[in-house]
Design a protein around this motif. Structure first.
Motif, PDB file in Angstrom:
ATOM      1  N   ILE A   1       0.836  -1.200   0.000  1.00 11.03           N
ATOM      2  CA  ILE A   1       0.000   0.000   0.000  1.00 11.03           C
ATOM      3  C   ILE A   1       0.872   1.251   0.000  1.00 11.03           C
ATOM      4  N   GLN A   2       1.933   1.246   0.771  1.00 10.40           N
ATOM      5  CA  GLN A   2       2.841   2.396   0.792  1.00 10.40           C
ATOM      6  C   GLN A   2       3.503   2.613  -0.569  1.00 10.40           C
ATOM      7  N   GLU A   3       3.835   1.522  -1.249  1.00 10.90           N
ATOM      8  CA  GLU A   3       4.445   1.646  -2.576  1.00 10.90           C
ATOM      9  C   GLU A   3       3.460   2.226  -3.575  1.00 10.90           C
ATOM     10  N   VAL A   4       2.203   1.768  -3.515  1.00  5.29           N
ATOM     11  CA  VAL A   4       1.172   2.308  -4.403  1.00  5.29           C
ATOM     12  C   VAL A   4       0.960   3.796  -4.106  1.00  5.29           C
ATOM     13  N   HIS A   5       0.961   4.136  -2.835  1.00  9.72           N
ATOM     14  CA  HIS A   5       0.830   5.545  -2.439  1.00  9.72           C
ATOM     15  C   HIS A   5       2.002   6.374  -2.953  1.00  9.72           C
ATOM     16  N   ASP A   6       3.200   5.828  -2.818  1.00  8.73           N
ATOM     17  CA  ASP A   6       4.392   6.563  -3.250  1.00  8.73           C
ATOM     18  C   ASP A   6       4.408   6.792  -4.760  1.00  8.73           C
ATOM     19  N   ARG A   7       3.663   5.982  -5.490  1.00 12.18           N
ATOM     20  CA  ARG A   7       3.574   6.158  -6.941  1.00 12.18           C
ATOM     21  C   ARG A   7       2.497   7.167  -7.332  1.00 12.18           C
ATOM     22  N   GLY A   8       1.864   7.776  -6.314  1.00 12.11           N
ATOM     23  CA  GLY A   8       0.949   8.871  -6.593  1.00 12.11           C
ATOM     24  C   GLY A   8      -0.525   8.608  -6.383  1.00 12.11           C
ATOM     25  N   ALA A   9      -0.902   7.416  -5.921  1.00 13.06           N
ATOM     26  CA  ALA A   9      -2.320   7.104  -5.729  1.00 13.06           C
ATOM     27  C   ALA A   9      -2.808   7.559  -4.355  1.00 13.06           C
ATOM     28  N   HIS A  10      -4.048   8.031  -4.312  1.00 10.34           N
ATOM     29  CA  HIS A  10      -4.704   8.325  -3.043  1.00 10.34           C
ATOM     30  C   HIS A  10      -5.195   7.004  -2.438  1.00 10.34           C
ATOM     31  N   ILE A  11      -4.881   6.747  -1.190  1.00  8.79           N
ATOM     32  CA  ILE A  11      -5.377   5.566  -0.490  1.00  8.79           C
ATOM     33  C   ILE A  11      -6.503   6.010   0.428  1.00  8.79           C
ATOM     34  N   VAL A  12      -7.702   5.482   0.215  1.00 14.04           N
ATOM     35  CA  VAL A  12      -8.872   5.891   0.990  1.00 14.04           C
ATOM     36  C   VAL A  12      -9.495   4.669   1.652  1.00 14.04           C
ATOM     37  N   LEU A  13      -9.554   4.677   2.975  1.00 15.24           N
ATOM     38  CA  LEU A  13     -10.230   3.605   3.699  1.00 15.24           C
ATOM     39  C   LEU A  13     -11.723   3.895   3.677  1.00 15.24           C
ATOM     40  N   CYS A  14     -12.515   2.917   3.235  1.00 16.42           N
ATOM     41  CA  CYS A  14     -13.974   3.062   3.112  1.00 16.42           C
ATOM     42  C   CYS A  14     -14.619   2.000   3.990  1.00 16.42           C
ATOM     43  N   THR A  15     -15.161   2.392   5.124  1.00 14.92           N
ATOM     44  CA  THR A  15     -15.508   1.425   6.154  1.00 14.92           C
ATOM     45  C   THR A  15     -16.804   1.763   6.876  1.00 14.92           C
ATOM     46  N   GLY A  16     -17.357   0.759   7.519  1.00 14.62           N
ATOM     47  CA  GLY A  16     -18.489   0.988   8.398  1.00 14.62           C
ATOM     48  C   GLY A  16     -18.062   1.535   9.745  1.00 14.62           C
ATOM     49  N   ARG A  17     -16.771   1.514  10.011  1.00 18.54           N
ATOM     50  CA  ARG A  17     -16.249   2.010  11.286  1.00 18.54           C
ATOM     51  C   ARG A  17     -16.435   3.520  11.412  1.00 18.54           C
ATOM     52  N   ALA A  18     -16.337   3.987  12.649  1.00 11.51           N
ATOM     53  CA  ALA A  18     -16.306   5.420  12.938  1.00 11.51           C
ATOM     54  C   ALA A  18     -14.891   5.940  12.701  1.00 11.51           C
ATOM     55  N   PRO A  19     -14.724   7.266  12.607  1.00  9.99           N
ATOM     56  CA  PRO A  19     -13.374   7.815  12.392  1.00  9.99           C
ATOM     57  C   PRO A  19     -12.354   7.379  13.438  1.00  9.99           C
ATOM     58  N   ASP A  20     -12.731   7.380  14.723  1.00  7.49           N
ATOM     59  CA  ASP A  20     -11.759   7.056  15.769  1.00  7.49           C
ATOM     60  C   ASP A  20     -11.253   5.620  15.701  1.00  7.49           C
ATOM     61  N   SER A  21     -12.047   4.705  15.169  1.00  6.52           N
ATOM     62  CA  SER A  21     -11.591   3.319  15.056  1.00  6.52           C
ATOM     63  C   SER A  21     -11.012   3.016  13.676  1.00  6.52           C
ATOM     64  N   THR A  22     -11.119   3.994  12.763  1.00  4.71           N
ATOM     65  CA  THR A  22     -10.495   3.861  11.443  1.00  4.71           C
ATOM     66  C   THR A  22      -9.104   4.480  11.431  1.00  4.71           C
ATOM     67  N   LEU A  23      -8.951   5.585  12.144  1.00  5.15           N
ATOM     68  CA  LEU A  23      -7.688   6.316  12.145  1.00  5.15           C
ATOM     69  C   LEU A  23      -6.494   5.457  12.561  1.00  5.15           C
TER      70      LEU A  23
END
Length: 266
Positions: A29-51
């Motif tokens: 995931i870090q390599e994909v991010h470093d190549r310029g992609a936005h990584i977005v977590l899409c979850t049923g969780r609340a922000p505090d348990s996603t962060l």
């Protein structure tokens, strides 16, 4: 295809059944991010348990939480709300009466907090597993706050019955009811889903849907996977989810996210 936004469901997809991230998945995931992609977590969780998951990935940025009901940005300055789809507590009064009468555990969420009226050891174990610290109140109906999600937590056979009865009676009215896992039913605004949230985020980033790759594992991921240029289901998904996907990767216990990103992004 050069995917500029990677949308990842968390539980049952990114995390294994022990709710863990593997080192190989983090590195990919870090390599994909470093190549310029936005990584977005899409979850049923609340922000505090996603962060904490976002931080474990070594990232900061935007999270789609509460199954699309709240979009939150997190960086070194803290968390900020970008968008929410809310409803009022009177809209769920009939359903609250039902779950109280039947003794079914529930919680209600604002964008940043969760409220419950009671808790047992079974529920404590679940909340701990998902990194959640709910606030205990006497009566959620007295909160007087806009709500983004009303969730039931119980055994699958109990929720099967509830889902059938509520659909037959249209007990949720103008709201939307979804099964977000075997053990959960969520009631939200009719506008709230991961697909609509992803569409709104992509518009602000000026990213076309064809440039989005989304990976999920359950029915609450279908809109997100349909909006993306490439929607991928992990092998542990129900058959209906896999049939709706453009492709299927390995299971969450076999680093399916890592394998999909290597195949389609690296």
């Amino acid at each position: 295809m050069n995917y500029r936004l990677i949308a990842l469901d968390v539980d049952g997809t990114l995390l294994n059944d022990d709710h863990e991230l593997t080192e190989q998945t983090i590195e990919t995931i870090q390599e994909v991010h470093d190549r310029g992609a936005h990584i977005v977590l899409c979850t049923g969780r609340a922000p505090d348990s996603t962060l904490p998951i976002l931080q474990q990935l070594g990232l900061e940025g935007t999270m789609i939480t509460h199954n699309g009901a709240a979009i939150v940005h997190a960086d070194e300055r803290g968390k900020s709300l970008i968008n929410e789809f809310s409803f009022t507590l009177p809209e769920i009064s009939t359903m609250l009466d039902y779950v109280r009468r039947e003794g079914i555990h529930f919680d209600v969420c604002t964008s940043f907090n969760m409220y419950i009226e009671r808790i047992g050891e079974y529920e404590k174990e679940m909340y701990t597993k998902f990194l959640i610290n709910p606030k205990l109140v006497t009566d959620v109906s007295e909160l007087g706050l806009p709500i983004v999600k009303f969730t039931l937590f119980s055994k699958p056979e109990v929720l099967d019955r509830v889902q059938l009865e509520w659909e037959e009676q249209q007990l949720y009215g103008q709201l939307r009811m979804i099964r977000s896992g075997d053990l959960f039913i969520d009631v939200m605004s009719a506008k709230a889903n991961k697909g609509n949230a992803l569409k709104a985020l992509a518009a602000t980033l000026e990213i076309d849907s064809s440039e989005i790759l989304a990976i999920g594992n359950y029915y609450n991921d279908l809109e997100m996977m349909a909006f993306a240029g490439l929607g991928i289901a992990v092998e542990n998904s129900p058959d209906g989810v896999k049939e709706a996907a453009d492709a299927v990767t390995a299971s969450n216990n076999d680093e399916g996210v890592h394998k999909a990103l290597v195949k389609y992004c690296l």
